[in-house]
Design an enzyme around this catalytic site. Sequence first.
Site, short mmCIF file in Angstrom:
data_model
loop_
_atom_site.label_atom_id
_atom_site.label_comp_id
_atom_site.label_asym_id
_atom_site.label_seq_id
_atom_site.Cartn_x
_atom_site.Cartn_y
_atom_site.Cartn_z
N LYS A 208 0.95 -0.89 -0.06
CA LYS A 208 -0.05 0.03 0.15
C LYS A 208 0.92 1.00 0.20
O LYS A 208 0.79 2.00 -0.27
CB LYS A 208 -1.13 0.50 0.95
CG LYS A 208 -1.88 1.23 0.92
CD LYS A 208 -2.45 0.60 2.56
CE LYS A 208 -3.34 1.94 3.13
NZ LYS A 208 -4.68 1.42 4.12
N GLY A 269 -5.13 -2.63 5.11
CA GLY A 269 -3.77 -3.75 4.72
C GLY A 269 -4.48 -4.37 5.24
O GLY A 269 -5.42 -5.36 4.45
N LYS A 514 9.71 -1.22 14.14
CA LYS A 514 9.86 -0.10 13.30
C LYS A 514 10.57 0.48 12.96
O LYS A 514 12.00 0.66 12.78
CB LYS A 514 8.75 0.18 12.27
CG LYS A 514 8.00 -0.63 11.25
CD LYS A 514 7.16 -0.24 10.75
CE LYS A 514 5.87 -0.89 10.08
NZ LYS A 514 4.68 -0.55 8.39
#
Length: 545
Positions: A208, A269, A514
Site C-alpha cells: 500500500k 491492509g 519499525k
Amino acid sequence: MDDFSFPTQLPAWRALRMHAETLRSLHLRELFEQDERRAERFSGETGGLFLDYSKNRIQLETRSLLVQLAQQSGLEQRRQAMFSGERINNTENRPVLHVALRNRSNTPILVDGRDVMPGVNAVLAQMRSFSGALRSGEWRGYTGKAITDVVNIGIGGSDLGGHMVCTALAPFADGPATHFVSNVDDADIAQTLATVNPETTLFIIASKTFTTRETMVNAHTARDWLVAAAGDDGAVEKHFVAVSTSAEKVQAFGIDTDNMFEFWDWVGGRYSLWSAIGLPIALALGMDRFEQLLDGAHAMDQHFLHTPMEQNLPVILGLIGIWYRNFFGYASHAILPYANDLRLLPMFLQQLDMESNGKRVTRAGEPVDYPTGPVIWGAQGTNGQHAFFQLLHQGMEDISGDFIVAKNSAFDLGEHHRILVANCLAQTEALMRGQTEEEARAALKAEGRSEADIDRLAPHKVFPGNKPSNTIVLDELAPKNLGALIALYEHKVFVQGVIWQINSFDQWGVELGKQLAGVIERELTGEKAAGHDASTQMLIKRLQR
Ligand code: G6Q
C-alpha cells in the site's frame, strides 16, 4: 456520533454482569437438557454458511441482553457510518470502505462528495484484462515464453489475505502457480527463487505504502535476480507489476505505472484482499472466481446491514465473543478449521482480529478498564487434536473455539471426508459434555480394569466439559462462501470494536518496533551502538558481523 461512554456504564452491561452470575454455575449439558429446541433456537444460516452457536454458555435472555448491549453501544449507527463512507478511522482520519470493493450492487458510495465506485470498477476491469492476458499466454516474458509462476512480494495485509485465499481455493486453480514471499529473512526469497525460472515468472510487488522495508528489500533482490538472468533491465516491464496507493514510489522503483494497480487509503491492509491486493487470486483462479469471492462477501455485507440483530450472524459471533471475554474472563479464542485448505485461516484471522482490536484506549484516547481483543490462534483439524487439544479439554484455561467444516470435499477420496467431519463433531461434543468421574469409572470398568487401577486412573480421565464452541458449516469450500466467511469475521471484529469503543482500523502498535529496527540495522553494520539497555547492547555486539 462520537460521544464516548464506557460500555461498562451501559445498563445492558450491568444487567449482563448479573445475568452471568446465574449462568456461571450452569453446565452446557444442563442447558441442552433444559431445552430440547436449543439447537434450532441458537443457529442460523446465510449465503451458504450455517452457524450453530448452541454449544455456548448462553440462554435466550443472554442473547437478548447482548443485543441490547449492541444497541446501547450505537452499533446500528456505526455500521451505517462505515457503509456510508464516514471517517470512522478517526486517528488516521480515513473512511473504512472495504465494503465498497465488493459492492456488487454498484450503488454510489461517497467520500467527500465523490463516488468511489467508478474507481473500484476501473481497477476490477484492469485486473480482468491483465489476468486474462496473462492466463491465456498473450502476456509473455522477455524471451517470449508465457508466464507459469507468479511471486507475490508483500507482507502483513499485503500478503496474508491473498495467500490464505489461494491456499483455500487451490482445487479451483487453473492458472499460473502462485508463491508468496513476505519475510525479510533471505531464506524466504532465496528458497522461492530457487524453484522458479526468470523467463516465466511474474513478480507482484504488493505494498500500500511502497515503503515497507521487508517488501522493498525483497523486491530489489527479485529485480537483481531477474536483471542478472536477462542481461539488462528491459526485462523488468514484462516481469514486474505493482499494487499500491503511490504511483510516484512505484515509478521510482522502476515499474511502469501502466503496470500498476491502484488502491486507496480507505482500504486497510488487513481488509485489502478484495482490492487489487487480490491480484494473485485472480491470476491463479481467474477473474470470474475472484468476483464470486466478492459476491459472497457482498451477500454477507447485506446480511450484516439488514438482518435483525438476533439473527445477524456477525453480530451474534461478535456478541458471544464479548460475553466470554468480558463476563467470563476468557483470554483466548481458537480458530479450528476442519479443512486442510483453510490451514492459513487461523493466521489470517489472527491479524484481522488482533491488529484490529488489540487496543487499550477508546476512540477518544481514554484508557479502557476492561479487556479488549483476545488472543486468536489455532490450526487445522484433525492435526490440532494431536497437538494442543489436550489443553482445551483438561488444561486450566477457558478457551472458546470456532470449528469450520465443509459438507463436501473437492476430492472425495473414499472415507477421508467422513472421518474428518466425524472428528470435528466429536470434538465439539466432547468439549461441551466432558466426562464425569462416574462415566470415567464406568468406562474403565468396561475395559476390565481392576478397582485399584480405576481409583488411580479415574481422576486423569475426568473432563470438565462446558467448553463452548461455534460450528460453521459450509456446503463446500468454494469462492462464494469463502468470501462470505471472511466477511463474517470482518464484521464480527467490527461489532466487537464498536462495543469496546475502540478504533479497530489503526495499528500504531506496529510502528515503535519499525523505528527501532532502522536504528539497530545501522548499528549492526558497525555504526557505534548507543542509547540501548544493556541486554540489547550486548546482543547487538554479539550479532554484529
Ligand atoms: C494491516 C497492517 C499491515 C500492513 C503491512 C504492509 O492492516 O497495516 O499488516 O498491511 O505492514 O504494509 P504495506 O502494504 O504498506 O507494505
